[in-house]
Design a protein around this motif. Structure first.
Motif, short mmCIF file in Angstrom:
data_model
loop_
_atom_site.label_atom_id
_atom_site.label_comp_id
_atom_site.label_asym_id
_atom_site.label_seq_id
_atom_site.Cartn_x
_atom_site.Cartn_y
_atom_site.Cartn_z
N THR A 1 -3.54 -33.24 7.79
CA THR A 1 -3.89 -33.56 9.13
C THR A 1 -3.01 -34.34 10.04
O THR A 1 -2.33 -34.02 11.00
CB THR A 1 -5.39 -34.32 9.26
N ILE A 2 -2.51 -35.55 9.36
CA ILE A 2 -1.86 -36.68 10.05
C ILE A 2 -0.29 -36.54 9.69
O ILE A 2 0.33 -37.53 10.00
CB ILE A 2 -2.12 -37.98 9.71
N MET A 3 0.10 -35.40 9.13
CA MET A 3 1.71 -35.29 8.68
C MET A 3 2.62 -35.86 9.77
O MET A 3 3.58 -36.52 9.75
CB MET A 3 1.75 -34.04 8.26
N PRO A 4 2.15 -35.39 11.05
CA PRO A 4 3.20 -35.73 12.26
C PRO A 4 3.12 -37.17 12.56
O PRO A 4 4.30 -37.73 12.74
CB PRO A 4 2.53 -34.90 13.50
N VAL A 5 2.13 -37.83 12.63
CA VAL A 5 1.87 -39.36 12.29
C VAL A 5 2.80 -40.06 11.37
O VAL A 5 3.66 -40.99 11.46
CB VAL A 5 0.65 -39.70 12.35
N VAL B 1 5.27 -46.00 18.73
CA VAL B 1 3.89 -46.25 19.07
C VAL B 1 3.50 -45.23 20.28
O VAL B 1 2.60 -44.72 20.35
CB VAL B 1 3.81 -47.75 19.58
N ILE B 2 4.53 -45.10 20.89
CA ILE B 2 4.21 -44.19 22.12
C ILE B 2 3.98 -42.57 21.54
O ILE B 2 2.89 -41.89 22.07
CB ILE B 2 5.51 -44.01 23.00
N LYS B 3 4.62 -42.18 20.67
CA LYS B 3 4.64 -40.92 20.18
C LYS B 3 3.40 -40.79 19.26
O LYS B 3 2.58 -39.51 19.49
CB LYS B 3 5.72 -40.56 19.22
N ILE B 4 3.19 -41.68 18.49
CA ILE B 4 1.66 -41.82 17.81
C ILE B 4 0.34 -41.95 18.47
O ILE B 4 -0.46 -41.04 18.33
CB ILE B 4 1.92 -42.61 16.71
N GLU B 5 0.41 -42.68 19.54
CA GLU B 5 -0.63 -42.71 20.48
C GLU B 5 -0.81 -41.20 21.35
O GLU B 5 -2.05 -40.89 21.39
CB GLU B 5 -0.42 -43.61 21.50
#
Length: 270
Positions: free
Chosen positions: A122-126, A140-144
């Motif tokens: 589920t969180i692979m992009p993170v 931080v910007i992208k993960i938020e």
């Protein structure tokens, strides 16, 4: 000395689930350093993009994986790097991991485990952003943004139990639990059940951790002595304060190095 510790509070849009983001990057330094981790009351997702760490939580040294979930810890434990320290972490609100991924938090108490396959998928992009080459602020910007989009598909409920946790944190662990139960309208049994499932500790023990962690913020203030800290943190007397401090850190507060640059202070001073 070049900065190796980075930390940033989550923006208001995501702060109901995530408390903060952090990163450690000691560049090319491979010196082996043994560190102590002290309870702070917040679970984490941790991604290594350098060499892995070894941990000793229950008396046995084990090598960590690269994608980790850290549950609540009740006492200090030790870890050490095996080479280059490059880590990105997401510190969640106490209920965050359960709300997002339905993880039974009582099963994670005093554990740092590999992220379960279903959650990792589920969180692979993170994970990919966390271990990538962007700057800390860009990560931080992208993960938020990813979490904001992910939350749109969830039906999150602000339970009375969560309100109780928020009050414990707001009151810095000093308010009687019966007072908190009365204020939010929750029974003792319901509160215990909420904490077991969504936090991983009892309400009483969690309050102890929050009260203890406030010591580190007060210790940074100018012109404050131990008697002030004992009073402001709500301990009965200095002996009670010292006993509690030793239980969580293994050290006497008079001998603890509050201003040393290490992982314990990095996490607890924020």
């Amino acid at each position: 000395m070049e900065e190796i510790y980075f930390q940033k509070d989550a923006s208001p849009k995501i702060s109901g689930i995530i408390k903060s983001f952090w990163q450690i990057d000691n560049k090319e330094n491979t010196s082996i350093v043994r560190e102590k981790i002290i309870p702070d009351g917040y679970p984490e997702l941790i991604f290594h993009f350098g060499d892995c760490y070894r941990t000793n939580i229950n008396g046995v040294w084990q090598t960590q994986g690269r994608n980790l979930i850290a549950g609540q810890i009740k006492n200090h434990f030790f870890l050490e790097n095996t080479g280059k320290s490059k880590i990105f972490g997401i510190k969640f609100q106490p209920w965050g991991l359960n709300e997002l991924f339905k993880i039974e938090m009582s099963g994670l108490t005093d554990k740092v485990i590999e992220v379960p396959d279903k959650v990792l998928e589920t969180i692979m992009p993170v994970k990919e952003i966390s271990v990538g080459s962007l700057s800390f602020d860009e990560k931080v910007i992208k993960i938020e943004h990813w979490f904001i989009e992910y939350l749109l598909g969830l039906d999150l409920i602000n339970f009375e139990g969560q309100k109780a946790v928020e009050l414990i944190i707001e009151k810095k662990g000093k308010t009687e639990l019966k007072t908190i139960q009365r204020e939010v309208g929750i029974s003792e049994r319901s509160l215990e059940r909420y904490f077991r499932t969504k936090i991983g500790l009892s309400p009483k023990y969690y309050s102890r951790i929050i009260r203890f962690s406030h010591i580190f913020k007060l210790a940074q203030l100018d012109e404050i002595d131990w008697s002030d800290i004992v009073f402001l943190t709500g301990y009965y007397d200095q002996s009670h304060f010292i006993k509690n401090f030793k239980e969580f850190t293994g050290e006497d507060p008079s001998k603890y190095s509050f201003f040393e640059k290490n992982l314990a202070n990095f996490f607890l001073k924020k």
